[in-house]
Design an enzyme around this catalytic site. Structure first.
Site, PDB file in Angstrom:
ATOM      1  N   ASP A   1       5.813  -0.997  48.487  1.00 14.22           N
ATOM      2  CA  ASP A   1       5.034  -0.267  47.482  1.00 14.22           C
ATOM      3  C   ASP A   1       5.145  -0.909  46.106  1.00 14.22           C
ATOM      4  OD1 ASP A   1       7.529   0.772  46.742  1.00 14.22           O
ATOM      5  OD2 ASP A   1       7.275   2.437  48.152  1.00 14.22           O
TER       6      ASP A   1
ATOM      7  N   LYS B   1       1.927   3.049  45.412  1.00 12.85           N
ATOM      8  CA  LYS B   1       1.537   4.328  44.825  1.00 12.85           C
ATOM      9  C   LYS B   1       1.551   4.177  43.323  1.00 12.85           C
ATOM     10  CE  LYS B   1       3.621   7.306  48.199  1.00 12.85           C
ATOM     11  NZ  LYS B   1       5.029   7.484  48.417  1.00 12.85           N
TER      12      LYS B   1
ATOM     13  N   MET C   1      10.656   9.407  36.931  1.00 11.35           N
ATOM     14  CA  MET C   1       9.237   9.773  36.846  1.00 11.35           C
ATOM     15  C   MET C   1       8.974  10.754  35.706  1.00 11.35           C
ATOM     16  SD  MET C   1       8.549  10.248  40.924  1.00 11.35           S
ATOM     17  CE  MET C   1      10.110  11.013  41.311  1.00 11.35           C
TER      18      MET C   1
HETATM   19  N1  SAH Z   1      13.689   5.397  44.996  1.00 15.13           N
HETATM   20  C1  SAH Z   1      13.646   4.945  43.625  1.00 15.13           C
HETATM   21  C2  SAH Z   1      12.991   5.943  42.722  1.00 15.13           C
HETATM   22  C3  SAH Z   1      11.542   6.157  42.989  1.00 15.13           C
HETATM   23  S1  SAH Z   1      10.816   7.304  41.878  1.00 15.13           S
HETATM   24  C4  SAH Z   1      15.081   4.630  43.149  1.00 15.13           C
HETATM   25  O1  SAH Z   1      16.042   4.994  43.814  1.00 15.13           O
HETATM   26  O2  SAH Z   1      15.202   4.023  42.084  1.00 15.13           O
HETATM   27  C5  SAH Z   1      10.095   6.232  40.694  1.00 15.13           C
HETATM   28  C6  SAH Z   1      10.809   6.323  39.368  1.00 15.13           C
HETATM   29  O3  SAH Z   1      12.011   5.589  39.417  1.00 15.13           O
HETATM   30  C7  SAH Z   1      10.053   5.710  38.217  1.00 15.13           C
HETATM   31  O4  SAH Z   1       9.122   6.654  37.681  1.00 15.13           O
HETATM   32  C8  SAH Z   1      11.147   5.438  37.224  1.00 15.13           C
HETATM   33  O5  SAH Z   1      11.532   6.591  36.544  1.00 15.13           O
HETATM   34  C9  SAH Z   1      12.288   5.047  38.143  1.00 15.13           C
HETATM   35  N2  SAH Z   1      12.418   3.587  38.280  1.00 15.13           N
HETATM   36  C10 SAH Z   1      12.336   2.863  39.394  1.00 15.13           C
HETATM   37  N3  SAH Z   1      12.555   1.548  39.153  1.00 15.13           N
HETATM   38  C11 SAH Z   1      12.805   1.454  37.837  1.00 15.13           C
HETATM   39  C12 SAH Z   1      13.119   0.383  36.961  1.00 15.13           C
HETATM   40  N4  SAH Z   1      13.218  -0.878  37.396  1.00 15.13           N
HETATM   41  N5  SAH Z   1      13.304   0.655  35.652  1.00 15.13           N
HETATM   42  C13 SAH Z   1      13.224   1.922  35.194  1.00 15.13           C
HETATM   43  N6  SAH Z   1      12.931   2.962  35.966  1.00 15.13           N
HETATM   44  C14 SAH Z   1      12.730   2.749  37.266  1.00 15.13           C
END
Ligand code: SAH
Length: 468
Positions: free
Chosen positions: A248, A270, A383
């Site tokens: 994704d 997404k 998010m």
């Molecule tokens: N499964 C993922 C989270 C998915 S929800 C995890 O464990 O990280 C998606 C949210 O994760 C984004 O809206 C943001 O808030 C955060 N996110 C994911 N990757 C990021 C990154 N490299 N830097 C900052 N926020 C991140």
């Protein structure tokens, strides 16, 4: 070829170590691992060697070196810091045709010691012919990383079923094909995952079936927040063996580049409010691919079980009888926190950390604000960028001081990482003046104050190392 690589059987064979210091200790330990009978010659002994003598694991001759000590000896290592002694050992051993190694002296070596990767019964020895032991160790570290610990167990499994396979397939090519399928497939994965009984049962079944059916499997892999160095060894290995990659939007190009080059890639990304492939379709896609016998890597940003809908995906897999495994990844909170210099807990600031989704549903956020707005606690919002104003208002109205620090970390752990800090009442100005892009993580709590301090330490360290 300057040297011939061989593996010597030293079980119950007499070996001599000349020298009683730290280096001698390491060599003794190594020889003991090969079940050799070890004698150490030295007027004095380091503490750890003395312990081995007391435990009866090695014999000690409390003398200086004399050639008569070489009688009945198969292999000798000179590990003294006295050049003359080392030379004497070398010449005496060579004259008697005994394998001899003088530590750190290539010229005085009848054999040299490789860097060893031990996955017994699988063993890999790396040598640079003495040109650079450091390079040999670096190569070893790379191999250690790519060869899972479970290889030893896998080899043992093969050994156990070898005769049965020979009996089942009389043709050498058929045998080779069979083992190639097994060693690169699900049964090997079961063994790596420590599920030995299942691996044995499936191998037995595959042997009687003639190795025809290839069963698919899904690897639900956490791809981490962006920096490919944060992948786990297991993630990397499975990424390189999967036939199909379903990924994704959060997966960085650098991470995607580490998947198998000829694998088929399917993007099911997404965007906020723009679910390009509905979740139910993704679930079904994984089932269909696995049922076609494919090894499917479902690559997700961060950790699959943290706001990743990983739970839903495996529910569908389980309901359809598809094999799967889940590989954890570094979640955005941990990656962002480490790369921005904001500890999530700290003795003086915060004794708890809470991960929460700030995703808006119908323009609002239905959270337990009272539980969130607590002192001595760090809150991490995933998010939450679009709902940032609501987050700040709610936290203030539920009791957090409006000066509570808050950080926004954009594209954490990637070269594009940016960190913005403010307080619950000032941060919306930052949002208005800066163009902040997703993915962005929000951290609320007094630990955010440590960002400046820790970043200062970091830049200071970089100056010390001449990096800026
Ligand atoms: N499964 C993922 C989270 C998915 S929800 C995890 O464990 O990280 C998606 C949210 O994760 C984004 O809206 C943001 O808030 C955060 N996110 C994911 N990757 C990021 C990154 N490299 N830097 C900052 N926020 C991140």
């Amino acid at each position: 070829m300057d040297n011939l690589p061989i593996f010597v059987n030293l079980r119950q064979r007499n070996c001599l170590i000349v020298g009683g210091g730290e280096v001698a200790t390491r060599k003794a330990a190594l020889l003991l691992e090969a079940a050799a009978c070890v004698t150490v010659v030295s007027p004095t002994l380091a503490g750890s060697l003395r312990e081995l003598v007391m435990e009866g694991k090695i014999t000690h001759i409390e003398e200086s070196f004399h050639p008569r000590q070489l009688e009945q000896i198969r292999l000798v290592i000179a590990a003294t810091n006295d050049r003359e002694t080392n030379e004497a050992v070398y010449h005496a051993a060579e004259a008697r045709g005994i394998l001899v190694n003088v530590v750190d002296n290539l010229e005085l070596c009848g054999f040299i010691m490789p860097a060893i990767i031990d996955r017994s019964p699988v063993q890999i020895a790396v040598s640079t012919g003495g040109a650079s032991p450091v390079l040999a160790r670096l190569i070893r570290a790379k191999l250690e990383a790519t060869i899972p610990n479970g290889y030893g167990k896998l080899a043992a499994l093969v050994e156990k079923f070898r005769e049965q396979v020979i009996a089942r397939f009389s043709n050498v090519n058929a045998r080779r094909n069979f083992w190639e399928q097994i060693l690169g497939g699900d049964i090997a994965e079961l063994s790596f995952a420590g599920r030995h009984e299942e691996a044995e049962a499936q191998l037995a079944a595959a042997i009687s079936a003639g190795g025809e059916d290839q069963v698919g499997e899904v690897y639900l892999i956490g791809g981490g927040p962006g920096d490919p160095d944060l992948l786990t060894f297991r993630a990397l290995r499975l990424m390189q063996q999967a036939d199909v990659i379903v990924h994704d939007r959060l997966i960085s190009k650098a991470v995607l580049d580490l998947t198998r080059r000829d694998a088929h890639r399917i993007y099911v990304g997404k965007e906020r409010d723009n679910h390009s492939v509905p979740q139910e379709e993704i679930n079904q896609l994984l089932v269909d691919l696995a049922k076609q016998g494919k090894r499917v890597c479902r690559l997700k940003g961060g950790a699959p079980f943290i706001f990743g809908r990983g739970g839903e995906e495996i529910e569908t897999l389980a309901a359809n009888g598809v094999n799967f495994q889940v590989v954890p990844g570094v979640t955005a909170a941990l990656g962002s926190s480490a790369y921005a210099g904001i500890p999530l807990t700290h003795r003086d600031h915060s004794q708890a950390v809470i991960f929460v989704t700030g995703h808006l549903k119908d323009g609002s956020m239905n959270l337990n604000w009272g539980a969130l707005a607590q002192p001595h606690q760090t809150i991490v919002f995933y998010m939450g960028l679009r709902g940032l104003e609501i987050i700040c208002q709610q936290l203030i109205s539920h009791g957090l001081p409006k000066e509570t620090p808050i950080a926004l970390i954009q594209q954490a752990t990637t070269p594009k990482q940016r960190v913005f800090t403010g307080t619950l009442c000032t941060i919306s100005e930052v949002i208005n003046s800066e163009k902040i892009k997703p993915p962005t993580l929000i951290i609320v709590g007094t630990v955010v104050n440590l960002h400046q301090q820790l970043n200062w330490f970091r830049s200071q360290a970089m100056i010390d190392h001449g990096e800026v």
